[in-house]
Every structure is written in C-alpha cells, then in structure tokens.
Design a protein around this motif. Structure first.
Motif, PDB file in Angstrom:
ATOM      1  N   ILE A   5      31.820  34.673  34.518  1.00 60.98           N
ATOM      2  CA  ILE A   5      32.546  35.655  35.318  1.00 60.98           C
ATOM      3  C   ILE A   5      33.375  34.869  36.317  1.00 60.98           C
ATOM      4  N   VAL A   6      34.695  34.872  36.116  1.00 58.09           N
ATOM      5  CA  VAL A   6      35.556  33.983  36.897  1.00 58.09           C
ATOM      6  C   VAL A   6      36.778  34.707  37.457  1.00 58.09           C
ATOM      7  N   ASN A   7      37.131  34.310  38.650  1.00 61.12           N
ATOM      8  CA  ASN A   7      38.386  34.685  39.296  1.00 61.12           C
ATOM      9  C   ASN A   7      38.461  33.812  40.535  1.00 61.12           C
ATOM     10  N   GLY A   8      39.613  33.200  40.787  1.00 66.57           N
ATOM     11  CA  GLY A   8      39.754  32.347  41.954  1.00 66.57           C
ATOM     12  C   GLY A   8      39.675  33.098  43.256  1.00 66.57           C
ATOM     13  N   LYS A   9      39.831  34.419  43.222  1.00 62.56           N
ATOM     14  CA  LYS A   9      39.819  35.229  44.444  1.00 62.56           C
ATOM     15  C   LYS A   9      38.422  35.766  44.699  1.00 62.56           C
ATOM     16  N   GLY A  10      38.039  35.801  45.944  1.00 62.96           N
ATOM     17  CA  GLY A  10      36.768  36.406  46.326  1.00 62.96           C
ATOM     18  C   GLY A  10      36.906  37.909  46.495  1.00 62.96           C
ATOM     19  N   GLY A  11      35.789  38.595  46.524  1.00 60.72           N
ATOM     20  CA  GLY A  11      35.781  40.026  46.806  1.00 60.72           C
ATOM     21  C   GLY A  11      36.229  40.919  45.676  1.00 60.72           C
ATOM     22  N   VAL A  12      36.230  40.389  44.440  1.00 62.48           N
ATOM     23  CA  VAL A  12      36.678  41.206  43.304  1.00 62.48           C
ATOM     24  C   VAL A  12      35.505  41.751  42.489  1.00 62.48           C
ATOM     25  N   GLY A  13      34.277  41.414  42.895  1.00 57.01           N
ATOM     26  CA  GLY A  13      33.114  41.982  42.211  1.00 57.01           C
ATOM     27  C   GLY A  13      32.446  41.049  41.217  1.00 57.01           C
ATOM     28  N   PRO A 107      37.079  39.717  36.565  1.00 56.27           N
ATOM     29  CA  PRO A 107      37.121  40.971  37.321  1.00 56.27           C
ATOM     30  C   PRO A 107      38.300  40.988  38.290  1.00 56.27           C
ATOM     31  N   THR A 108      38.885  42.149  38.457  1.00 60.41           N
ATOM     32  CA  THR A 108      39.986  42.312  39.403  1.00 60.41           C
ATOM     33  C   THR A 108      40.017  43.747  39.885  1.00 60.41           C
ATOM     34  N   GLN A 109      40.571  43.925  41.058  1.00 54.86           N
ATOM     35  CA  GLN A 109      40.836  45.274  41.530  1.00 54.86           C
ATOM     36  C   GLN A 109      42.269  45.624  41.159  1.00 54.86           C
ATOM     37  N   ALA A 110      42.578  46.897  41.194  1.00 56.40           N
ATOM     38  CA  ALA A 110      43.891  47.370  40.755  1.00 56.40           C
ATOM     39  C   ALA A 110      44.889  47.324  41.898  1.00 56.40           C
ATOM     40  N   SER A 111      45.247  46.097  42.322  1.00 58.85           N
ATOM     41  CA  SER A 111      46.291  45.939  43.334  1.00 58.85           C
ATOM     42  C   SER A 111      47.088  44.686  42.991  1.00 58.85           C
ATOM     43  N   SER A 112      48.280  44.597  43.525  1.00 63.18           N
ATOM     44  CA  SER A 112      49.179  43.489  43.192  1.00 63.18           C
ATOM     45  C   SER A 112      48.588  42.131  43.539  1.00 63.18           C
ATOM     46  N   ILE A 113      47.992  41.998  44.723  1.00 66.55           N
ATOM     47  CA  ILE A 113      47.464  40.700  45.124  1.00 66.55           C
ATOM     48  C   ILE A 113      46.294  40.275  44.237  1.00 66.55           C
ATOM     49  N   GLU A 114      45.469  41.236  43.836  1.00 67.93           N
ATOM     50  CA  GLU A 114      44.330  40.925  42.968  1.00 67.93           C
ATOM     51  C   GLU A 114      44.818  40.513  41.581  1.00 67.93           C
ATOM     52  N   VAL A 115      45.762  41.254  41.041  1.00 70.52           N
ATOM     53  CA  VAL A 115      46.254  40.958  39.695  1.00 70.52           C
ATOM     54  C   VAL A 115      47.016  39.639  39.668  1.00 70.52           C
ATOM     55  N   ARG A 117      46.138  36.944  41.060  1.00 69.52           N
ATOM     56  CA  ARG A 117      45.126  35.916  40.803  1.00 69.52           C
ATOM     57  C   ARG A 117      44.685  35.906  39.346  1.00 69.52           C
ATOM     58  N   VAL A 118      44.744  37.058  38.700  1.00 70.60           N
ATOM     59  CA  VAL A 118      44.421  37.098  37.263  1.00 70.60           C
ATOM     60  C   VAL A 118      45.400  36.201  36.505  1.00 70.60           C
ATOM     61  N   TRP A 119      46.689  36.328  36.811  1.00 68.02           N
ATOM     62  CA  TRP A 119      47.690  35.509  36.104  1.00 68.02           C
ATOM     63  C   TRP A 119      47.424  34.023  36.327  1.00 68.02           C
ATOM     64  N   GLU A 120      46.953  33.670  37.536  1.00 71.95           N
ATOM     65  CA  GLU A 120      46.646  32.263  37.823  1.00 71.95           C
ATOM     66  C   GLU A 120      45.430  31.782  37.042  1.00 71.95           C
ATOM     67  N   THR A 121      44.496  32.675  36.756  1.00 70.96           N
ATOM     68  CA  THR A 121      43.249  32.317  36.077  1.00 70.96           C
ATOM     69  C   THR A 121      43.430  32.165  34.570  1.00 70.96           C
ATOM     70  N   LEU A 122      44.275  32.987  33.975  1.00 74.61           N
ATOM     71  CA  LEU A 122      44.376  33.041  32.510  1.00 74.61           C
ATOM     72  C   LEU A 122      44.708  31.712  31.831  1.00 74.61           C
ATOM     73  N   GLU A 145      46.222  53.066  36.398  1.00 71.17           N
ATOM     74  CA  GLU A 145      46.783  53.076  35.043  1.00 71.17           C
ATOM     75  C   GLU A 145      47.995  52.152  34.938  1.00 71.17           C
ATOM     76  N   ALA A 146      48.772  52.033  36.009  1.00 69.98           N
ATOM     77  CA  ALA A 146      49.930  51.131  35.995  1.00 69.98           C
ATOM     78  C   ALA A 146      49.483  49.687  35.838  1.00 69.98           C
ATOM     79  N   VAL A 147      48.434  49.287  36.552  1.00 64.05           N
ATOM     80  CA  VAL A 147      47.922  47.923  36.438  1.00 64.05           C
ATOM     81  C   VAL A 147      47.402  47.668  35.033  1.00 64.05           C
ATOM     82  N   ALA A 148      46.652  48.617  34.486  1.00 63.75           N
ATOM     83  CA  ALA A 148      46.133  48.464  33.125  1.00 63.75           C
ATOM     84  C   ALA A 148      47.275  48.336  32.116  1.00 63.75           C
ATOM     85  N   GLU A 149      48.320  49.121  32.295  1.00 67.10           N
ATOM     86  CA  GLU A 149      49.463  49.059  31.376  1.00 67.10           C
ATOM     87  C   GLU A 149      50.216  47.742  31.485  1.00 67.10           C
ATOM     88  N   VAL A 150      50.371  47.224  32.712  1.00 70.08           N
ATOM     89  CA  VAL A 150      51.039  45.925  32.890  1.00 70.08           C
ATOM     90  C   VAL A 150      50.262  44.836  32.154  1.00 70.08           C
TER      91      VAL A 150
END
Length: 195
Positions: A5-13, A107-115, A117-122, A145-150
C-alpha cells in the motif's frame, strides 16, 4: 500474495486500508499479516491499542525495516496474504515495498492535490499489477466521479469499490473493525485479479 500500500503523500488512508483490508481477508478465511514499515508505527500502534483494550486484531502486525523486510515476509509464511503498510515521503521504503509486492494499492482522496501524488507514484510501480483506491470519498459527488473518469481516461486501473468518508472509519483506530466499509469489495477485486 504480497500487497503493498503505497503513496508518497500522507493522510490518504494507507494504514486504515492495511488494517481494514487485512480484516476483510481474514473474514474470508485467509491467513493474513500486516507488516508496518512506517517509522511512525501507526499500524503497530493500532494493534497495540486493540490488544490493550482486550480485543486484539485477528491477524498479526509485525514491525519491520528495509533490511529485515525479506526476513519478516518469509517468517509470516508462504500461505499468507501479506499487507505492507508504507510511510509517506520515504522513497526507499516505498521502493522496497514495491519490489517485494505482487500487487500494489495506491490509495488517494478525490482531490487535485491527492491525485497529483498518484501520478508521481505510478512510474515507480515497474509494471506490477495495481489499482488506485479512492478513500474518504464523498459518495455521489461530481468531484468523485470526475477524478475516477480522469484516472480511467489515462488507463489507470481504479477499484470499483469506493471507501466512503465516515467518522465511523476514523473512530475504529485501536479497535477491531466491525464493518467492512467497502473493503470486502476491495479484497474481492484483488482476489479476482489473481484468478
């Protein structure tokens, strides 16, 4: 099976996902162990508090570090599902968890700053099977739904399950979760991916 379970950002669960997912796999009859790689020790603190309250988690939580990780995984046993809880911002621990894993949850939350970090992790996932898990989701919102679609539009695998934003999830820290809060669906999606 080893799930990182990985993400460079904290607080994403990450820790919440580790504990709830371990409980969901245990409920399905699997032998499970969580390995806590985070220096903050959130998963091991959760386990210690549950044990002190007289209701220990139904799976072990082992503390490990980069050097001992292969040995800790080996000690858990080949037949177990091992879940690696990683720290935020520690590239070496995250890379070690990715290298050891068969499947990655981001894991990520549905906000621009959280997502972001997803791009940085992939890129660091090195072709491993993975899925982005949206946590603390405000169900039924356009933003979710917008985040999921992106993500799907960029051909990023996203779990169908969404983990809702609920105080009951936050309140389970230090206890054995009694409701799956959507994690049973995450466990099922992972098992189906490996069949």
């Amino acid at each position: 099976m080893i799930i990182g379970i990985v993400n460079g950002k904290g607080g994403v669960g990450k820790t919440t996902t580790a504990i709830y997912l371990a409980k969901s796999f245990t409920d399905k009859g699997h032998k499970v162990a969580v390995i806590d790689l985070d220096l903050q020790g959130s998963a091991s603190d959760w386990a210690d508090r549950a044990e002190a309250a007289g209701t220990p988690l139904p799976f072990p939580v082992e503390v490990s570090n980069l050097k001992r990780l292969p040995r800790t995984i080996s000690a858990v046993g080949q037949d177990a599902i091992v879940i690696l809880d990683t720290p935020p911002g520690d590239a070496r621990s995250i890379d070690a968890a990715i290298e050891a894993s068969d499947f990655i949850i981001v894991p990520t939350q549905a906000s621009s700053i959280e997502v972001a970090r997803v791009w940085e992790t992939l890129p660091s996932l090195n072709g491993l099977p993975f899925g982005v898990l949206i946590t603390s989701a405000r169900l039924g919102t356009r933003n979710l739904e917008a985040v999921a679609e992106v993500l799907k539009g960029q051909e990023v695998p996203v779990f169908d399950a969404r983990i809702p934003l609920r105080e009951t999830i936050r309140d389970t820290f230090g206890t054995v979760p009694t409701k799956s809060e959507g994690y049973e669906k995450v466990a099922q999606e992972i098992l189906e991916a490996f069949q």
